[in-house]
Enzyme design. Structure first.
Site: not given
Ligand code: 5RP
Length: 223
Positions: A99, A107, A33
């Site tokens: 997710g 993860e 992410g």
């Molecule tokens: C990916 C995830 C990410 O950790 C979650 O979506 C947060 O993303 P970002 O740091 O872009 O806000 O779970 O599957």
């Protein structure tokens, strides 16, 4: 500070948190992410201070390799002190929804193996009750409609994430309109639906440390 600056600040805080504990043979678990990407970019500046990483997605593996950080298969790693990753929602009990980037299964696996799960998030992710962010559920493709009907019975409104295939070749249902008062119970109930690979509720195994970026600085919450 804008949201990216808060993400940058928590990524730096995670580096500061783990670095004193790393040695030349350490392997670090790395999430997926935009917040995790800030962390990867900073980690690259310290690549001589540890051995390598385990990645929670193909995208993360690519980014780590671009920084010259060796990426290992989790099956060959028996000692993982830290896993650092972002979240879509986080409570004061360090229970999470994850997710949003469709990487939830890997993860959850890396988080399960790591001794210390360090979650990094900007302050907008902090909630009292999980569920305003639609809960991602990774599903075997042929079970999609069945799982969706079962999720409706649990009180949610599942929406198929069109055009998305996970790194494991599966699909994602995003479950709207949940007000999750029993995260451990719901995690277990969804995990028990045949055809579900993983639910993006990290409640039975929450984070151990939450580094939260706020206008007043990075706040550290621990279990
Ligand atoms: C990916 C995830 C990410 O950790 C979650 O979506 C947060 O993303 P970002 O740091 O872009 O806000 O779970 O599957």
């Amino acid at each position: 500070m804008n949201q990216d600056q808060l993400k940058q600040a928590v990524a730096q805080a995670a580096i500061d948190y783990i670095l004193p504990h790393l040695s030349r043979d350490s392997i670090v678990g790395v999430g997926t992410g935009s917040t995790a990407n800030f962390f990867i970019d900073l980690l690259g500046q310290h690549k001589m201070e540890f051995d390598g990483a385990v990645a929670s997605s193909e995208a993360t593996a690519e980014r780590l390799k671009k920084h010259g950080i060796p990426v290992y298969d989790l099956n060959g790693v028996n000692n993982l002190e830290f896993y650092v990753d972002g979240a879509d929602e986080a409570t004061e009990h360090l229970q999470l929804i994850k997710g949003g980037g469709a990487a939830l299964t890997r993860e959850k696996i890396v988080a399960a193996v790591a001794r210390t799960f360090v979650c990094i998030a900007d302050g907008s992710k902090r909630v009292d009750i999980l569920g305003e962010f639609p809960l991602p559920v990774e599903v075997i493709p042929m079970a999609r409609s069945y799982v969706a009907r079962e999720l409706v019975k649990l009180g949610g409104d599942p929406v198929y994430r069109e055009g998305v295939k996970t790194d494991n070749g599966n699909v994602v249902l995003d479950v709207h309109n949940l007000h999750i008062v029993d995260p451990v119970g719901l995690e277990s109930a969804i995990n028990n639906i045949v055809g579900v690979v993983t639910v993006g509720l990290f409640a039975a195994r929450p984070a151990d440390v939450l580094l939260l970026g706020t206008a007043e600085g990075v706040k550290a919450l621990k279990r």
